[in-house]
Enzyme design. Structure first.
Site, PDB file in Angstrom:
ATOM      1  N   ASN A  10       0.245  -2.165   6.873  1.00 55.64           N
ATOM      2  CA  ASN A  10       1.156  -1.016   6.780  1.00 55.64           C
ATOM      3  C   ASN A  10       0.592   0.078   7.682  1.00 55.64           C
ATOM      4  O   ASN A  10      -0.386   0.730   7.331  1.00 55.64           O
ATOM      5  CB  ASN A  10       1.220  -0.552   5.316  1.00 55.64           C
ATOM      6  CG  ASN A  10       1.985   0.754   5.154  1.00 55.64           C
ATOM      7  OD1 ASN A  10       2.687   1.194   6.075  1.00 55.64           O
ATOM      8  ND2 ASN A  10       1.856   1.387   3.995  1.00 55.64           N
ATOM      9  N   TRP A  11       1.232   0.233   8.839  1.00 57.52           N
ATOM     10  CA  TRP A  11       0.701   1.190   9.827  1.00 57.52           C
ATOM     11  C   TRP A  11       1.011   2.637   9.439  1.00 57.52           C
ATOM     12  O   TRP A  11       0.512   3.564  10.072  1.00 57.52           O
ATOM     13  CB  TRP A  11       1.271   0.902  11.208  1.00 57.52           C
ATOM     14  CG  TRP A  11       0.852  -0.415  11.818  1.00 57.52           C
ATOM     15  CD1 TRP A  11       0.121  -1.409  11.223  1.00 57.52           C
ATOM     16  CD2 TRP A  11       1.129  -0.879  13.145  1.00 57.52           C
ATOM     17  NE1 TRP A  11      -0.065  -2.451  12.101  1.00 57.52           N
ATOM     18  CE2 TRP A  11       0.544  -2.157  13.283  1.00 57.52           C
ATOM     19  CE3 TRP A  11       1.835  -0.344  14.235  1.00 57.52           C
ATOM     20  CZ2 TRP A  11       0.628  -2.890  14.470  1.00 57.52           C
ATOM     21  CZ3 TRP A  11       1.929  -1.081  15.413  1.00 57.52           C
ATOM     22  CH2 TRP A  11       1.325  -2.336  15.527  1.00 57.52           C
ATOM     23  N   LYS A  12       1.863   2.820   8.454  1.00 62.49           N
ATOM     24  CA  LYS A  12       2.291   4.163   8.032  1.00 62.49           C
ATOM     25  C   LYS A  12       2.806   4.964   9.247  1.00 62.49           C
ATOM     26  O   LYS A  12       3.319   4.375  10.191  1.00 62.49           O
ATOM     27  CB  LYS A  12       1.159   4.882   7.310  1.00 62.49           C
ATOM     28  CG  LYS A  12       0.547   4.043   6.192  1.00 62.49           C
ATOM     29  CD  LYS A  12      -0.293   4.858   5.273  1.00 62.49           C
ATOM     30  CE  LYS A  12      -1.009   3.924   4.306  1.00 62.49           C
ATOM     31  NZ  LYS A  12      -1.600   4.620   3.195  1.00 62.49           N
ATOM     32  N   HIS A  98       6.588   2.168  -1.880  1.00 66.13           N
ATOM     33  CA  HIS A  98       5.185   2.532  -1.637  1.00 66.13           C
ATOM     34  C   HIS A  98       4.891   3.833  -2.384  1.00 66.13           C
ATOM     35  O   HIS A  98       5.756   4.710  -2.479  1.00 66.13           O
ATOM     36  CB  HIS A  98       4.939   2.703  -0.133  1.00 66.13           C
ATOM     37  CG  HIS A  98       3.484   2.833   0.190  1.00 66.13           C
ATOM     38  ND1 HIS A  98       2.798   4.022   0.037  1.00 66.13           N
ATOM     39  CD2 HIS A  98       2.576   1.928   0.629  1.00 66.13           C
ATOM     40  CE1 HIS A  98       1.532   3.838   0.368  1.00 66.13           C
ATOM     41  NE2 HIS A  98       1.369   2.572   0.731  1.00 66.13           N
ATOM     42  N   GLU A 100       3.383   6.398  -1.602  1.00 69.29           N
ATOM     43  CA  GLU A 100       3.594   7.631  -0.827  1.00 69.29           C
ATOM     44  C   GLU A 100       5.069   8.019  -0.813  1.00 69.29           C
ATOM     45  O   GLU A 100       5.403   9.201  -0.766  1.00 69.29           O
ATOM     46  CB  GLU A 100       3.029   7.451   0.595  1.00 69.29           C
ATOM     47  CG  GLU A 100       1.502   7.497   0.568  1.00 69.29           C
ATOM     48  CD  GLU A 100       0.817   6.712   1.669  1.00 69.29           C
ATOM     49  OE1 GLU A 100       1.479   6.320   2.649  1.00 69.29           O
ATOM     50  OE2 GLU A 100      -0.407   6.498   1.534  1.00 69.29           O
ATOM     51  N   GLU A 168      -0.946  -1.700  -5.885  1.00 68.28           N
ATOM     52  CA  GLU A 168      -1.753  -0.719  -5.168  1.00 68.28           C
ATOM     53  C   GLU A 168      -2.082   0.455  -6.096  1.00 68.28           C
ATOM     54  O   GLU A 168      -1.245   1.355  -6.277  1.00 68.28           O
ATOM     55  CB  GLU A 168      -0.984  -0.190  -3.961  1.00 68.28           C
ATOM     56  CG  GLU A 168      -0.581  -1.254  -2.972  1.00 68.28           C
ATOM     57  CD  GLU A 168      -0.347  -0.668  -1.583  1.00 68.28           C
ATOM     58  OE1 GLU A 168      -1.063  -1.060  -0.673  1.00 68.28           O
ATOM     59  OE2 GLU A 168       0.527   0.198  -1.441  1.00 68.28           O
ATOM     60  N   GLY A 174      -6.393   4.718   0.623  1.00 68.63           N
ATOM     61  CA  GLY A 174      -6.971   5.610   1.629  1.00 68.63           C
ATOM     62  C   GLY A 174      -8.173   6.407   1.145  1.00 68.63           C
ATOM     63  O   GLY A 174      -8.578   7.371   1.798  1.00 68.63           O
ATOM     64  N   SER A 214      -7.706   0.466   0.032  1.00 67.42           N
ATOM     65  CA  SER A 214      -9.048   0.503   0.618  1.00 67.42           C
ATOM     66  C   SER A 214      -9.668  -0.883   0.842  1.00 67.42           C
ATOM     67  O   SER A 214     -10.867  -1.065   0.685  1.00 67.42           O
ATOM     68  CB  SER A 214      -9.981   1.369  -0.233  1.00 67.42           C
ATOM     69  OG  SER A 214      -9.532   2.719  -0.205  1.00 67.42           O
ATOM     70  N   GLY A 235      -3.679  -0.733   4.691  1.00 70.62           N
ATOM     71  CA  GLY A 235      -3.283   0.491   5.378  1.00 70.62           C
ATOM     72  C   GLY A 235      -4.234   0.779   6.530  1.00 70.62           C
ATOM     73  O   GLY A 235      -4.109   0.218   7.625  1.00 70.62           O
ATOM     74  N   GLY A 236      -5.214   1.651   6.282  1.00 72.21           N
ATOM     75  CA  GLY A 236      -6.134   2.101   7.332  1.00 72.21           C
ATOM     76  C   GLY A 236      -6.721   0.983   8.180  1.00 72.21           C
ATOM     77  O   GLY A 236      -6.757   1.078   9.417  1.00 72.21           O
TER      78      GLY A 236
HETATM   79  C1  PEP Z   1      -1.482   1.357   1.713  1.00 69.97           C
HETATM   80  O1  PEP Z   1      -1.146   2.500   1.945  1.00 69.97           O
HETATM   81  O2  PEP Z   1      -0.626   0.498   1.493  1.00 69.97           O
HETATM   82  C2  PEP Z   1      -2.916   1.063   1.679  1.00 69.97           C
HETATM   83  C3  PEP Z   1      -3.307   0.027   0.983  1.00 69.97           C
HETATM   84  O3  PEP Z   1      -3.749   1.930   2.349  1.00 69.97           O
HETATM   85  P1  PEP Z   1      -5.334   1.769   2.563  1.00 69.97           P
HETATM   86  O4  PEP Z   1      -5.618   0.322   2.900  1.00 69.97           O
HETATM   87  O5  PEP Z   1      -5.655   2.683   3.699  1.00 69.97           O
HETATM   88  O6  PEP Z   1      -5.986   2.168   1.295  1.00 69.97           O
END
Ligand code: PEP
Length: 254
Positions: A10-12, A98, A100, A168, A174, A214, A235-236
């Site tokens: 997920n590049w956001k 998600h 967010e 999640e 994050g 994470s 994500g990251g």
């Molecule tokens: C996400 O936002 O879906 C996610 C899992 O982010 P991160 O891996 O950065 O925690």
């Protein structure tokens, strides 16, 4: 049927044309080199990069997904994007619900459920995100929150083919913090039980449940190799091909 591991990025809201293109090309190349049989790769760039990334992924085994969609096919919804438009661009997946979006756009589980249903109608697979906040965890409500979100966010037309669940924990996204392996195992087991209650045992046993929050190459093996964990939503660490592939290397086999 064996549940195929899904490694989804997920590049956001990250990436301009040049770096998005470079990242997609790197992921496509590295995925091809590895040739993992039991793993499926997916990248979900922002809407603005979908066309560019689609071209970069051509001929590769990496699928394309979006990060959100509207419930309607078309119409007066300024700024929104329909599932049909995503399908038209070459997407096969869309993330819905998600945390967010639930937090920043006040999306309810009822809306997430409608989005998933519309995604299915357009021929897209929906990745339905659920997870508890830190205060819900601290007050011992993790399992109850996840069960409720499954009940309310997953449409009755969901099958193992058109739906993936992503667990999640909101506090792990994050932050560099992760639940213990025992916690992940317990919550994923409870999620599968909730799916079974809603959609039946056969569907539940086949539906993929991803862990997200994470995940990085150094913790992927322990978090993603559990019995009821069928891959990761990243994500990251999906913004660097070497990290994204490092996660796959920890869990995928040839
Ligand atoms: C996400 O936002 O879906 C996610 C899992 O982010 P991160 O891996 O950065 O925690």
């Amino acid at each position: 049927m064996v549940r195929k591991t899904l490694i989804a990025g997920n590049w956001k809201m990250n990436g301009l044309l040049e770096d998005g293109l470079a990242l997609a090309k790197d992921v496509a190349l590295e995925a091809k080199k590895r040739g993992y049989k039991n793993c499926e790769f997916l990248v979900c760039p922002p809407f603005t990069l979908l066309s560019t990334v689609k071209k970069a992924l051509r001929g590769s085994k990496v699928a394309l997904g979006a990060q959100d969609c509207h419930t309607a096919t078309s119409g007066a919804h300024t700024g929104d994007v329909s599932p049909q438009m995503l399908k038209d661009l070459g997407c096969s997946y869309v993330i819905v619900g998600h945390s967010e979006r639930r937090a920043n756009h006040h999306e309810t589980s009822a809306l997430v459920c409608q989005k998933a249903e519309s995604a299915h109608a357009a021929g897209l697979k929906a990745i339905i995100c659920i997870g508890e906040t830190e205060s819900e965890r601290d007050s011992g409500k993790t399992i109850a929150v996840c069960q409720k979100q499954i009940k309310e966010s997953v449409p009755s037309d969901a099958t193992a083919q058109n739906t993936v669940i992503a667990y999640e924990p909101v506090w792990a996204i994050g932050t560099g913090k992760t639940p213990t392996v025992a916690d992940v195992a317990e919550v994923h087991g409870a999620i599968r039980a909730a799916i079974s209650q809603k959609l039946g045992k056969a569907v539940a046993s086949q539906m993929r449940i991803l862990y997200g929050g994470s995940v990085k190459p150094s913790n992927a093996a322990q978090l993603l190799s559990l019995k009821d964990v069928d891959g990761g939503l990243i994500g990251g660490a999906s913004l660097k091909a070497s990290d994204f592939m490092g996660i796959a290397d920890a869990v995928c086999q040839k």
